[in-house]
Design a protein around this motif. Sequence first.
Motif, PDB file in Angstrom:
ATOM      1  N   TYR A 293       0.865  -1.180   0.000  1.00  0.00           N
ATOM      2  CA  TYR A 293       0.000   0.000   0.000  1.00  0.00           C
ATOM      3  C   TYR A 293       0.903   1.231   0.000  1.00  0.00           C
ATOM      4  O   TYR A 293       1.473   1.599   1.024  1.00  0.00           O
ATOM      5  N   HIS A 294       1.055   1.831  -1.190  1.00  0.00           N
ATOM      6  CA  HIS A 294       1.952   2.969  -1.353  1.00  0.00           C
ATOM      7  C   HIS A 294       1.262   4.268  -0.937  1.00  0.00           C
ATOM      8  O   HIS A 294       0.081   4.481  -1.266  1.00  0.00           O
ATOM      9  N   MET A 295       2.007   5.121  -0.279  1.00  0.00           N
ATOM     10  CA  MET A 295       1.516   6.460   0.024  1.00  0.00           C
ATOM     11  C   MET A 295       1.430   7.281  -1.261  1.00  0.00           C
ATOM     12  O   MET A 295       2.335   7.256  -2.084  1.00  0.00           O
ATOM     13  N   ARG A 296       0.315   7.982  -1.412  1.00  0.00           N
ATOM     14  CA  ARG A 296       0.130   8.861  -2.558  1.00  0.00           C
ATOM     15  C   ARG A 296       0.357  10.311  -2.146  1.00  0.00           C
ATOM     16  O   ARG A 296       0.468  10.636  -0.956  1.00  0.00           O
ATOM     17  N   ALA A 297       0.397  11.198  -3.140  1.00  0.00           N
ATOM     18  CA  ALA A 297       0.668  12.601  -2.867  1.00  0.00           C
ATOM     19  C   ALA A 297      -0.412  13.228  -1.989  1.00  0.00           C
ATOM     20  O   ALA A 297      -0.137  14.160  -1.223  1.00  0.00           O
ATOM     21  N   ASN A 298      -1.649  12.711  -2.085  1.00  0.00           N
ATOM     22  CA  ASN A 298      -2.751  13.295  -1.313  1.00  0.00           C
ATOM     23  C   ASN A 298      -2.899  12.674   0.080  1.00  0.00           C
ATOM     24  O   ASN A 298      -3.870  12.941   0.792  1.00  0.00           O
ATOM     25  N   GLY A 299      -1.948  11.811   0.462  1.00  0.00           N
ATOM     26  CA  GLY A 299      -1.975  11.234   1.803  1.00  0.00           C
ATOM     27  C   GLY A 299      -2.749   9.938   1.939  1.00  0.00           C
ATOM     28  O   GLY A 299      -2.804   9.364   3.027  1.00  0.00           O
ATOM     29  N   THR A 300      -3.361   9.445   0.856  1.00  0.00           N
ATOM     30  CA  THR A 300      -4.072   8.168   0.897  1.00  0.00           C
ATOM     31  C   THR A 300      -3.134   7.040   0.475  1.00  0.00           C
ATOM     32  O   THR A 300      -2.053   7.272  -0.079  1.00  0.00           O
ATOM     33  N   LEU A 301      -3.561   5.798   0.745  1.00  0.00           N
ATOM     34  CA  LEU A 301      -2.763   4.633   0.388  1.00  0.00           C
ATOM     35  C   LEU A 301      -3.338   3.961  -0.858  1.00  0.00           C
ATOM     36  O   LEU A 301      -4.553   3.800  -0.990  1.00  0.00           O
ATOM     37  N   SER A 302      -2.451   3.562  -1.778  1.00  0.00           N
ATOM     38  CA  SER A 302      -2.857   2.930  -3.024  1.00  0.00           C
ATOM     39  C   SER A 302      -2.252   1.528  -3.103  1.00  0.00           C
ATOM     40  O   SER A 302      -1.023   1.376  -3.078  1.00  0.00           O
ATOM     41  N   PRO A 303      -3.090   0.467  -3.200  1.00  0.00           N
ATOM     42  CA  PRO A 303      -2.546  -0.897  -3.200  1.00  0.00           C
ATOM     43  C   PRO A 303      -2.026  -1.318  -4.570  1.00  0.00           C
ATOM     44  O   PRO A 303      -2.600  -0.980  -5.605  1.00  0.00           O
ATOM     45  N   LYS A 304      -0.948  -2.085  -4.560  1.00  0.00           N
ATOM     46  CA  LYS A 304      -0.439  -2.719  -5.772  1.00  0.00           C
ATOM     47  C   LYS A 304      -0.023  -4.138  -5.426  1.00  0.00           C
ATOM     48  O   LYS A 304       0.720  -4.362  -4.465  1.00  0.00           O
ATOM     49  N   VAL A 305      -0.498  -5.108  -6.223  1.00  0.00           N
ATOM     50  CA  VAL A 305      -0.211  -6.519  -5.979  1.00  0.00           C
ATOM     51  C   VAL A 305       1.076  -6.916  -6.694  1.00  0.00           C
ATOM     52  O   VAL A 305       1.276  -6.587  -7.871  1.00  0.00           O
ATOM     53  N   PHE A 306       1.931  -7.640  -6.009  1.00  0.00           N
ATOM     54  CA  PHE A 306       3.172  -8.169  -6.572  1.00  0.00           C
ATOM     55  C   PHE A 306       3.168  -9.690  -6.460  1.00  0.00           C
ATOM     56  O   PHE A 306       2.744 -10.256  -5.446  1.00  0.00           O
ATOM     57  N   LYS A 307       3.645 -10.348  -7.511  1.00  0.00           N
ATOM     58  CA  LYS A 307       3.731 -11.804  -7.499  1.00  0.00           C
ATOM     59  C   LYS A 307       4.908 -12.235  -6.632  1.00  0.00           C
ATOM     60  O   LYS A 307       5.943 -11.570  -6.583  1.00  0.00           O
ATOM     61  N   LEU A 308       4.735 -13.378  -5.937  1.00  0.00           N
ATOM     62  CA  LEU A 308       5.814 -13.862  -5.083  1.00  0.00           C
ATOM     63  C   LEU A 308       6.200 -15.306  -5.443  1.00  0.00           C
ATOM     64  O   LEU A 308       7.303 -15.547  -5.881  1.00  0.00           O
ATOM     65  N   ALA A 309       5.291 -16.262  -5.270  1.00  0.00           N
ATOM     66  CA  ALA A 309       5.664 -17.654  -5.532  1.00  0.00           C
ATOM     67  C   ALA A 309       4.424 -18.514  -5.674  1.00  0.00           C
ATOM     68  O   ALA A 309       3.324 -18.124  -5.268  1.00  0.00           O
ATOM     69  N   LYS A 310       4.620 -19.691  -6.258  1.00  0.00           N
ATOM     70  CA  LYS A 310       3.600 -20.737  -6.276  1.00  0.00           C
ATOM     71  C   LYS A 310       4.194 -21.949  -5.552  1.00  0.00           C
ATOM     72  O   LYS A 310       5.313 -22.371  -5.856  1.00  0.00           O
ATOM     73  N   ARG A 311       3.446 -22.461  -4.598  1.00  0.00           N
ATOM     74  CA  ARG A 311       3.943 -23.580  -3.806  1.00  0.00           C
ATOM     75  C   ARG A 311       2.817 -24.592  -3.571  1.00  0.00           C
ATOM     76  O   ARG A 311       1.639 -24.248  -3.609  1.00  0.00           O
ATOM     77  N   THR A 312       3.220 -25.828  -3.293  1.00  0.00           N
ATOM     78  CA  THR A 312       2.296 -26.855  -2.799  1.00  0.00           C
ATOM     79  C   THR A 312       2.703 -27.184  -1.370  1.00  0.00           C
ATOM     80  O   THR A 312       3.880 -27.469  -1.115  1.00  0.00           O
ATOM     81  N   ILE A 313       1.741 -27.118  -0.457  1.00  0.00           N
ATOM     82  CA  ILE A 313       2.017 -27.358   0.955  1.00  0.00           C
ATOM     83  C   ILE A 313       1.308 -28.632   1.397  1.00  0.00           C
ATOM     84  O   ILE A 313       0.143 -28.866   1.053  1.00  0.00           O
ATOM     85  N   LEU A 314       2.012 -29.472   2.121  1.00  0.00           N
ATOM     86  CA  LEU A 314       1.463 -30.744   2.586  1.00  0.00           C
ATOM     87  C   LEU A 314       0.705 -30.554   3.894  1.00  0.00           C
ATOM     88  O   LEU A 314       0.922 -29.573   4.622  1.00  0.00           O
TER      89      LEU A 314
END
Length: 363
Positions: A293-314
């Motif tokens: 959630y990045h801070m914007r110039a007007n003081g609000t937060l703007s979300p951006k999704v980033f890819k991380l990983a794909k996993r299989t969990i037992l």
Amino acid sequence: MDIKDLLNEETVGTLAQAMHTAHRTFDREVFLTRIFDADWPARALKQRIRHITVTLHDLMREDYRDALDTLQRVRLDVKGIVQWVFTDYVEVYGLDDWEASIPALEAFTQQFSAEFAIRPFIVRYPERTMGQMLAWSEHESAEVRRLATEGCRPRLPWGIRLQALVADPSPILPILERLKNDESESVRKSVANNLNDISKDNADVVLDMLCEWQAGATEDVRWITRHALRTLLKQGHPRALALLGYPSDAEIAVQNVVVEPQSIQIGDEITLSFDIESLAGDPLNLMIDYVVYHMRANGTLSPKVFKLAKRTILPGAVLHIEKKHSFALVTTRKYYPGEHIIEPKINGQLFGRAGFVLKEAEG
């Protein structure tokens, strides 16, 4: 090198010589003098293309169909972005002459894509042009087949938005159906990009089509499916996740969400870490992303999704995840100082959050 700088004295000079060969009264020197005027350095790429197009038109002094005949005789010693001028010429001057323009675009697109030039024709003549696009989907040339799908993307970057197809994409679907197993990778990629465009306004249309395609799907169709769903996956759309085997109601617990350090300067990086514990009785496929959630110039937060990983969990297992995230200066984003938030996103669901402070770089 900026892509606009591929239009330079060498490449445009080659065009000038080729034009003179095809049209003996074409004045190369006047053409080049007009092209490289005082405003040339400041023009963006599309502005440069349009400037060349208009100057060509002024100096050919021919009616549209004679000009098309001239342009189709031009043989360039260099290939590349300068050939965009030919399709741009049709876009600018040919909209009133569908019968001459469409065959010209079919020819020109085999040298440089006519994906932008075809769009005004779709707007002006929707049924006729989309019928032609469907016919092109069976063309022997991969470049023409790609035009059939790329040209009717509802939200093509740099192209005019096709509002009628945003509202109702049904005319596109038979084209995509024909091309989903095309032998050309560039055509298949265009199919996926078109579906991704459609999904931004008509998610269920795309999901219904992709679900039908999964019966006996080839690896190419499975690749298209993954690529076409990228926007919906970032949004955490349950049907999109389920189609790829990532249940949105995964039985997991996320603990120890930590970001270090908790205060950095613009240009530095943070490390996000957290643990994922499986509470399920069977293996689970996990699509692990995170949201900043990045801070914007007007003081609000703007979300951006980033890819991380794909996993299989037992069952009963615990995955420890760590990811470095940089706040180095980039041209596509401006950072503002203040409190930021970071949050794991797994199979579309948000789990916990951690805050940190971003400061202006010293010195």
